[in-house]
Design an enzyme around this catalytic site. Structure first.
Site, PDB file in Angstrom:
ATOM      1  N   TYR A  20     -25.822 -62.249 -26.804  1.00 38.66           N
ATOM      2  CA  TYR A  20     -27.636 -62.159 -26.605  1.00 38.66           C
ATOM      3  C   TYR A  20     -27.391 -63.330 -27.370  1.00 38.66           C
ATOM      4  O   TYR A  20     -28.449 -63.436 -28.626  1.00 38.66           O
ATOM      5  CB  TYR A  20     -28.335 -61.127 -26.636  1.00 38.66           C
ATOM      6  N   TYR A 148     -33.631 -50.393 -18.951  1.00 38.77           N
ATOM      7  CA  TYR A 148     -32.976 -50.948 -18.913  1.00 38.77           C
ATOM      8  C   TYR A 148     -31.738 -49.728 -19.506  1.00 38.77           C
ATOM      9  O   TYR A 148     -31.390 -48.682 -19.836  1.00 38.77           O
ATOM     10  CB  TYR A 148     -32.427 -51.654 -20.973  1.00 38.77           C
ATOM     11  N   ASP A 242     -30.575 -41.143 -18.663  1.00 41.46           N
ATOM     12  CA  ASP A 242     -29.675 -42.231 -18.780  1.00 41.46           C
ATOM     13  C   ASP A 242     -30.660 -41.526 -20.574  1.00 41.46           C
ATOM     14  O   ASP A 242     -31.150 -42.384 -21.688  1.00 41.46           O
ATOM     15  CB  ASP A 242     -30.053 -43.827 -18.591  1.00 41.46           C
ATOM     16  N   LYS A 271     -24.265 -44.616 -27.635  1.00 46.41           N
ATOM     17  CA  LYS A 271     -24.644 -44.822 -29.004  1.00 46.41           C
ATOM     18  C   LYS A 271     -24.865 -43.932 -30.061  1.00 46.41           C
ATOM     19  O   LYS A 271     -23.577 -43.988 -30.636  1.00 46.41           O
ATOM     20  CB  LYS A 271     -26.561 -45.363 -28.996  1.00 46.41           C
TER      21      LYS A 271
HETATM   22  C1  PLP Z   1     -27.850 -49.262 -25.119  1.00 42.52           C
HETATM   23  C2  PLP Z   1     -27.895 -48.720 -23.850  1.00 42.52           C
HETATM   24  C3  PLP Z   1     -27.167 -48.659 -22.217  1.00 42.52           C
HETATM   25  C4  PLP Z   1     -25.679 -49.586 -22.584  1.00 42.52           C
HETATM   26  O1  PLP Z   1     -24.994 -49.249 -23.401  1.00 42.52           O
HETATM   27  P1  PLP Z   1     -23.919 -50.069 -24.033  1.00 42.52           P
HETATM   28  O2  PLP Z   1     -22.878 -49.195 -25.164  1.00 42.52           O
HETATM   29  O3  PLP Z   1     -24.363 -51.159 -24.589  1.00 42.52           O
HETATM   30  O4  PLP Z   1     -23.277 -50.189 -22.956  1.00 42.52           O
HETATM   31  C5  PLP Z   1     -27.494 -47.671 -21.472  1.00 42.52           C
HETATM   32  N1  PLP Z   1     -28.818 -47.840 -21.444  1.00 42.52           N
HETATM   33  C6  PLP Z   1     -29.396 -47.112 -22.437  1.00 42.52           C
HETATM   34  C7  PLP Z   1     -30.859 -46.459 -22.309  1.00 42.52           C
HETATM   35  C8  PLP Z   1     -29.321 -48.301 -23.289  1.00 42.52           C
HETATM   36  O5  PLP Z   1     -30.192 -47.754 -24.879  1.00 42.52           O
END
Ligand code: PLP
Length: 420
Positions: A20, A148, A242, A271
């Site tokens: 980024y 996102y 997600d 994460k």
């Molecule tokens: C960080 C994130 C992603 C993407 O994960 P990466 O490991 O960076 O590919 C997808 N969804 C959410 C809600 C996120 O916070």
């Protein structure tokens, strides 16, 4: 570039493409030597208190001895083995533990290495669920403004088209249905009407439960999740949560869905899954979804298999991280952090340029208007010994749950004074 930079930095700086980042104009990256607890030790000897937890992953702090020991033990036995046709203890134990921790019948764990890829897999599961069930027309997704879900092409198509960082790819991405969240009676009626028209082509609704993270730390009421479950059921669509950001205690419950008492058909996790130590993710499907793939027909199988899926070191780290959640003390820590963020960031409310201050669980966000130069705010915090990384119009803290009261007070004070 200052003369006292380490040799690896001067040698590599012309070759590393940073995330980024407008490489031409960006400030140089801070050279890090090591980490410990909530401290980032820079090469020049400075120590910064970390307010971000390495993109929301390091929930137990850095270099936690229990996680380090688990990885070392696994490293001595087997750092990696392919998952095709072979099984290993760390992954099988982890899958069983995740299934037990997740509510309802979210019981079928598919491993990958990154969050984006786990969302891709969830999307693929949803489309193929319908195909395997005889419905070929459900190929699109309904997602939300402010959302996102990743940086790969399929996940970009379900991000917020403006805030999702991917506007220049607009005409390359698949067209999806990206709409407002049903946050009140009017928007719920509008969404129901929208679905009456388009549900026949939609495989699943996908949402980040309770907090839209990278889209701006936007928080919504658990009622929204109940509404989405109801609408998904009414129109026969799948529901995907997600929880890549919200999972593992960040919002105050182990998974954000638990505060709403709602279960999706598929959930994605990453994460904080390994406590911020190794890359690992998964998409976990309900029995209903899994059952649609359970067949004598080879074409009905899920054709996916990342090379490093279920990496044993990552799974060992994740199991060790789950051990640390087991005594339940994280919950009191997150509540205490929440209370302290609420008090510590409150003075921002009366500062010029501040639009909003939001806190949920161990997330504190200050939204500012265009009059505030967030690059200057970040460097002022760094100079005060605090590491933050604002994005868009948001300055935020997502500290490790292990952070001490004085360290969190320093982070809050640094934000207040750098915004003043
Ligand atoms: C960080 C994130 C992603 C993407 O994960 P990466 O490991 O960076 O590919 C997808 N969804 C959410 C809600 C996120 O916070």
């Amino acid at each position: 570039m200052p003369a006292n930079n380490p040799e690896w930095l001067t040698d590599g700086v012309g070759h590393v493409w940073r995330p980024y980042c407008q490489m031409k104009t960006a400030a140089p990256a801070l050279a890090v030597d090591s980490t410990n607890g909530v401290e980032i030790h820079l090469n020049d000897g400075r120590i910064l208190i970390d307010g971000i937890g390495s993109w929301w992953t390091a929930v137990h702090g850095y270099n936690h001895p229990h996680i380090m020991a688990a990885i070392s033990a696994q490293l001595a036995k087997m750092p990696h083995i392919m998952f095709g046709g072979l099984a290993h203890e760390p992954a099988y134990r982890l899958a069983a533990r995740l299934a037990k921790l997740l509510p309802g019948d979210l019981n079928h764990v598919f491993f990958a290495e990154s969050g984006s890829v786990s969302v891709e897999i969830a999307m693929k599961m949803a489309v193929q669920y319908w195909r395997n069930s005889g419905a070929t027309g459900r190929t699109k997704f309904l997602s939300f403004l402010g959302g996102y879900h990743g940086d790969t092409f399929a996940t970009m198509s379900i991000c917020d088209p403006e805030e999702g960082m991917h506007t220049i790819f607009a005409n390359v991405m698949a067209a999806q249905h990206v709409v407002g969240l049903p946050v009140d009676a009017a928007s719920t009626v509008a969404l129901a009407a929208y679905l009456a028209e388009y549900a026949h082509e939609i495989a699943a609704i996908i949402v980040e439960p309770l907090v839209q993270g990278a889209g701006g730390m936007l928080m919504h009421n658990p009622d929204v999740l109940r509404t989405l479950r109801r609408l998904a059921d009414a129109h026969g669509m799948l529901l995907i949560f997600d929880e890549i950001f919200t999972g593992f205690g960040r919002t105050g419950t182990l998974f954000a869905m638990q505060s709403a008492g709602v279960e999706p058909d598929i959930v994605t996790l990453s994460k904080a899954l390994t406590g911020g130590v190794l890359p690992l993710s998964c998409a976990v499907a309900s029995t209903r979804v899994f059952a649609a793939f359970w067949s004598d027909d080879p074409m009905a199988a899920l054709m996916h298999g990342p090379t490093y899926m279920a990496n044993p070191l990552g799974c060992a780290a994740a199991n060790a991280s789950l051990d640390l959640f087991e005594d339940g003390t994280w919950q009191a820590r997150v509540s205490a952090i929440s209370a302290q963020l609420t008090i510590g960031l409150a003075p921002c409310r009366s500062l010029p340029g501040v639009v909003d201050v939001r806190v949920l669980g161990a997330i504190g966000a200050v939204e500012v208007d265009k009059s505030i130069d967030l690059k200057r705010v970040a460097s002022a915090c760094h100079a005060a010994g605090c590491f933050i990384r604002p994005f868009g119009r948001i300055v935020y803290l997502t500290p490790a749950y292990s952070i001490s009261e004085p360290d969190l007070a320093r982070l809050c004070a640094a934000i207040v004074s750098s915004l003043s």
